[in-house]
Design a protein around this motif. Structure first.
Motif, PDB file in Angstrom:
ATOM      1  N   ALA A 189      55.479 120.102 106.873  1.00 34.33           N
ATOM      2  CA  ALA A 189      55.450 120.573 108.254  1.00 34.33           C
ATOM      3  C   ALA A 189      55.039 122.034 108.363  1.00 34.33           C
ATOM      4  N   GLY A 190      54.983 122.746 107.239  1.00 34.44           N
ATOM      5  CA  GLY A 190      54.541 124.137 107.253  1.00 34.44           C
ATOM      6  C   GLY A 190      55.627 125.168 107.073  1.00 34.44           C
ATOM      7  N   ASN A 191      56.866 124.721 106.838  1.00 35.03           N
ATOM      8  CA  ASN A 191      57.953 125.658 106.574  1.00 35.03           C
ATOM      9  C   ASN A 191      57.914 126.116 105.123  1.00 35.03           C
ATOM     10  N   THR A 192      58.474 127.258 104.866  1.00 28.69           N
ATOM     11  CA  THR A 192      58.809 127.638 103.498  1.00 28.69           C
ATOM     12  C   THR A 192      60.280 127.334 103.279  1.00 28.69           C
ATOM     13  N   VAL A 193      60.727 127.362 102.033  1.00 23.21           N
ATOM     14  CA  VAL A 193      62.039 126.791 101.703  1.00 23.21           C
ATOM     15  C   VAL A 193      62.832 127.703 100.775  1.00 23.21           C
ATOM     16  N   VAL A 194      64.132 127.781 101.041  1.00 19.94           N
ATOM     17  CA  VAL A 194      65.117 128.264 100.069  1.00 19.94           C
ATOM     18  C   VAL A 194      66.084 127.110  99.849  1.00 19.94           C
ATOM     19  N   LEU A 195      66.136 126.601  98.637  1.00 18.21           N
ATOM     20  CA  LEU A 195      66.956 125.434  98.319  1.00 18.21           C
ATOM     21  C   LEU A 195      68.052 125.810  97.343  1.00 18.21           C
ATOM     22  N   LYS A 196      69.271 125.368  97.661  1.00 22.01           N
ATOM     23  CA  LYS A 196      70.390 125.538  96.723  1.00 22.01           C
ATOM     24  C   LYS A 196      70.798 124.183  96.175  1.00 22.01           C
ATOM     25  N   PRO A 197      70.571 123.951  94.872  1.00 17.45           N
ATOM     26  CA  PRO A 197      71.058 122.718  94.265  1.00 17.45           C
ATOM     27  C   PRO A 197      72.559 122.806  94.013  1.00 17.45           C
ATOM     28  N   ALA A 198      73.178 121.653  93.800  1.00 15.91           N
ATOM     29  CA  ALA A 198      74.603 121.634  93.472  1.00 15.91           C
ATOM     30  C   ALA A 198      74.841 122.304  92.126  1.00 15.91           C
ATOM     31  N   GLU A 199      75.969 122.972  92.004  1.00 17.59           N
ATOM     32  CA  GLU A 199      76.265 123.678  90.755  1.00 17.59           C
ATOM     33  C   GLU A 199      76.450 122.737  89.582  1.00 17.59           C
ATOM     34  N   ASP A 200      76.812 121.462  89.844  1.00 21.61           N
ATOM     35  CA  ASP A 200      77.034 120.511  88.757  1.00 21.61           C
ATOM     36  C   ASP A 200      75.744 119.901  88.207  1.00 21.61           C
ATOM     37  N   SER A 201      74.651 119.966  88.963  1.00 19.03           N
ATOM     38  CA  SER A 201      73.410 119.320  88.506  1.00 19.03           C
ATOM     39  C   SER A 201      72.182 120.076  89.020  1.00 19.03           C
ATOM     40  N   PRO A 202      71.961 121.278  88.524  1.00 16.36           N
ATOM     41  CA  PRO A 202      70.880 122.120  89.062  1.00 16.36           C
ATOM     42  C   PRO A 202      69.547 122.032  88.328  1.00 16.36           C
ATOM     43  N   LEU A 203      69.464 121.271  87.239  1.00 14.17           N
ATOM     44  CA  LEU A 203      68.340 121.465  86.314  1.00 14.17           C
ATOM     45  C   LEU A 203      67.031 120.839  86.761  1.00 14.17           C
ATOM     46  N   SER A 204      67.056 119.605  87.253  1.00 17.92           N
ATOM     47  CA  SER A 204      65.791 118.953  87.606  1.00 17.92           C
ATOM     48  C   SER A 204      65.110 119.659  88.765  1.00 17.92           C
ATOM     49  N   VAL A 205      65.881 120.103  89.754  1.00 15.83           N
ATOM     50  CA  VAL A 205      65.291 120.807  90.891  1.00 15.83           C
ATOM     51  C   VAL A 205      64.704 122.142  90.445  1.00 15.83           C
ATOM     52  N   THR A 206      65.395 122.809  89.536  1.00 14.94           N
ATOM     53  CA  THR A 206      64.860 124.061  88.999  1.00 14.94           C
ATOM     54  C   THR A 206      63.546 123.823  88.281  1.00 14.94           C
ATOM     55  N   ARG A 207      63.481 122.740  87.550  1.00 12.39           N
ATOM     56  CA  ARG A 207      62.267 122.451  86.786  1.00 12.39           C
ATOM     57  C   ARG A 207      61.079 122.123  87.692  1.00 12.39           C
ATOM     58  N   ILE A 208      61.300 121.402  88.794  1.00 10.19           N
ATOM     59  CA  ILE A 208      60.152 121.113  89.662  1.00 10.19           C
ATOM     60  C   ILE A 208      59.660 122.387  90.346  1.00 10.19           C
ATOM     61  N   ALA A 209      60.559 123.349  90.560  1.00 12.29           N
ATOM     62  CA  ALA A 209      60.114 124.636  91.101  1.00 12.29           C
ATOM     63  C   ALA A 209      59.241 125.358  90.078  1.00 12.29           C
ATOM     64  N   GLN A 210      59.658 125.340  88.817  1.00 18.92           N
ATOM     65  CA  GLN A 210      58.835 125.955  87.768  1.00 18.92           C
ATOM     66  C   GLN A 210      57.461 125.286  87.692  1.00 18.92           C
ATOM     67  N   LEU A 211      57.430 123.988  87.933  1.00 17.26           N
ATOM     68  CA  LEU A 211      56.167 123.246  87.879  1.00 17.26           C
ATOM     69  C   LEU A 211      55.303 123.459  89.119  1.00 17.26           C
ATOM     70  N   SER A 212      55.818 124.233  90.081  1.00 16.16           N
ATOM     71  CA  SER A 212      55.012 124.582  91.251  1.00 16.16           C
ATOM     72  C   SER A 212      54.222 125.876  91.045  1.00 16.16           C
ATOM     73  N   GLU A 213      54.452 126.532  89.921  1.00 16.46           N
ATOM     74  CA  GLU A 213      53.754 127.794  89.645  1.00 16.46           C
ATOM     75  C   GLU A 213      52.243 127.557  89.636  1.00 16.46           C
ATOM     76  N   ASP A 214      51.521 128.440  90.285  1.00 16.57           N
ATOM     77  CA  ASP A 214      50.058 128.367  90.394  1.00 16.57           C
ATOM     78  C   ASP A 214      49.590 127.161  91.205  1.00 16.57           C
ATOM     79  N   VAL A 215      50.511 126.444  91.843  1.00 14.29           N
ATOM     80  CA  VAL A 215      50.149 125.323  92.712  1.00 14.29           C
ATOM     81  C   VAL A 215      50.508 125.655  94.160  1.00 14.29           C
ATOM     82  N   LEU A 216      51.758 126.071  94.377  1.00 19.79           N
ATOM     83  CA  LEU A 216      52.188 126.509  95.698  1.00 19.79           C
ATOM     84  C   LEU A 216      52.161 128.038  95.754  1.00 19.79           C
ATOM     85  N   PRO A 217      51.781 128.617  96.882  1.00 20.34           N
ATOM     86  CA  PRO A 217      51.773 130.082  96.994  1.00 20.34           C
ATOM     87  C   PRO A 217      53.156 130.666  96.704  1.00 20.34           C
ATOM     88  N   PRO A 218      53.225 131.807  96.022  1.00 19.55           N
ATOM     89  CA  PRO A 218      54.524 132.422  95.727  1.00 19.55           C
ATOM     90  C   PRO A 218      55.368 132.602  96.984  1.00 19.55           C
TER      91      PRO A 218
END
Length: 505
Positions: A189-218
């Protein structure tokens, strides 16, 4: 069921898997297109539920870290992402989807280790998560406003614009899948995002953010880790957050609504459930028992839409109960990384203790424990947060185990005498997220679907969710809908443009 085939090699397998997914990689916050530690430098552990061993650590973010993430998101919205034409946003998201698919095996292994869910289930859920992001990237291209017929001297039309910075908070039970339900429409829709994953399971969401490098604008996608009062609360009350979306338990949802009210921030809430599964006397009982078992034991019962109340007609109760118990006996509780495993551990020690407490509550309330009910170990030590698939019979709908969300593999079987009593019991609950009906009579199927107070009613199936089908709750189960085309509207504002064309000569 025997668990003696499981040995200490489970710990060895998990140590090897953890080494594989963490080797040379640190799981930090993701702000302005790069990894960041917290400003205070504090970190906390995320643990493997099957072995109770530490997988890695993530930053313990605080309000100042949230401020940095929101600042980066606001700048990206104003300078890049928010002003990109929809086709360019779509192309960027589809490039990200391609990258995620190329790394799906790694993402699934991270998800399995971090949540305890069987690897096969994690693989399926990662695939579905990527599909949701792809779905929104594609349908955003077809978005259009409406022309309004006002008169010959006026041209009026509507257009849909993003809010700005969306604050997203996701739970621990389906971290990547539920993140995709929010990331897909928010970013498309055109929004930018700040996402907080749950403290018990933060890893997969963190990894997809790392995989957005050079794909999505900083700054387009930002991740902050941390605990609710330290990172979640500052995000929900931040004056530069223009849209909030939260999935989790009801009390936290109330807190978020109150914080949002101070800023008049629109919210989407997907909260708890205590879903009924009604088995009518004409149902295919073998199929119904399979659905009931899948509905409460999938993901070890840690699903907001789990069929935690099984309502069975009194004429078929005994036969159905035996079939249901047989299904529970066939569930293989074991190593999430093993192919044969169908039920893994609970995701955290806190959840493990909560489920064990509710099993004791059920016994004290007078319900009959007909299967399971024990915590178990799948090794020769006491590692892991495992609880047997559990069935209580003789449950009354006013018992705590029937009214309160347990979030574990605990089924409550309740008898009913006729259609009206079944619907009355189904609706006699504060929640209204989902429900199920087992019947071979189409009239009953349609009638029950109308009469049950729930956002989704599944007939002769459980959790058949695909992109395009709205998902959300009635009553205290939430506000708004996810997973569908209309979800884009949850992340957009409608603007009306009214242009005078002047008088005709």
């Amino acid at each position: 069921m025997s668990y003696d085939k499981f040995t200490d090699t489970i710990r060895q397998n998990h140590e090897q898997a953890i080494e594989e997914v963490t080797r040379g990689r640190q799981f930090d916050a993701w702000i302005k297109g790069s990894s960041r530690t917290s400003i205070r430098g504090e970190r906390f552990e995320t643990k493997d539920p099957a072995t109770e061993k530490t997988i890695t650590t993530v930053p313990r973010c605080q309000e100042e870290d949230v401020d940095k993430a929101v600042e980066a998101a606001k700048k990206a919205f104003n300078q890049t992402w928010g002003s990109l034409p929809v086709d360019e946003r779509s192309e960027a998201l589809l490039d990200w989807v391609e990258t995620l698919r190329a790394n799906s095996e790694e993402l699934a292994l991270l998800e399995s280790l971090d949540t305890g869910k069987p690897l096969a289930d994690a693989e399926y859920e990662v695939s579905e998560a990527i599909n949701y992001i792809e779905y929104y990237a594609q349908i955003a291209r077809g978005e259009q406003g409406d022309q309004l017929p006002i008169g010959d001297d006026t041209h009026a039309f509507t257009k849909h614009e993003p809010y700005g910075v969306a604050g997203l908070i996701v739970p621990w039970n389906y971290p990547l899948l539920l993140a995709s339900w929010k990331l897909g429409p928010a970013l498309s829709a055109g929004n930018t995002v700040v996402l907080k994953p749950a403290e018990d399971s933060p890893l997969s969401v963190t990894r997809i953010a790392q995989l957005s490098e050079d794909v999505l604008p900083p700054g387009t996608l930002n991740i902050v880790h941390g605990f609710g009062d330290e990172a979640g609360a500052p995000l929900t009350r931040h004056e530069d957050i223009s849209k909030l979306s939260f999935t989790g338990e009801g009390q936290t949802g109330e807190t978020i609504m109150k914080a949002a009210a101070e800023q008049i921030t629109p919210v989407t809430l997907e909260l708890g459930g205590k879903s009924p599964f009604i088995v009518f006397p004409d149902a295919d009982l073998e199929n119904a028992a399979e659905i009931a078992a899948e509905g409460i034991f999938y993901n070890t019962g840690q699903s907001c839409d789990a069929f935690s109340r099984t309502l069975v007609h009194e004429d078929i109760h005994a036969e159905f109960l035996e079939l249901f118990r047989a299904e529970a006996e066939e569930r293989i509780v074991g190593d999430p990384l093993a192919k044969e495993t169908t039920t893994g551990p609970l995701a955290s020690k806190q959840q493990f203790e909560k489920v064990r407490e509710y099993i004791e509550i059920g016994k004290k309330e007078g319900a009959a424990l007909v299967h399971g009910g024990e915590s178990i170990s799948i090794t020769d030590s006491d590692d892991g947060w495992f609880v047997e698939p559990t069935i209580f019979d003789g449950v009354e709908n006013d018992m705590r185990i029937a009214q309160e969300e347990i979030f574990g593999p605990v089924a409550s079987v309740i008898q009913f005498a006729d259609y009206n009593e079944a619907v009355s019991i189904a609706n006699d609950i504060d929640f209204g997220l989902a429900a199920g009906v087992a019947t071979t009579d189409l009239s009953i199927a349609h009638r029950a679907s109308d009469d049950i107070q729930a956002g989704t009613v599944w007939v002769n199936q459980y959790a058949d969710l695909v992109p395009g089908t709205p998902f959300g709750g009635f009553k205290r189960s939430g506000i708004g809908r996810e997973c569908a085309k209309d979800t884009l509207r949850e992340y957009q504002q409608t603007k009306t443009v009214n242009i005078s064309l002047g008088q005709m000569d």
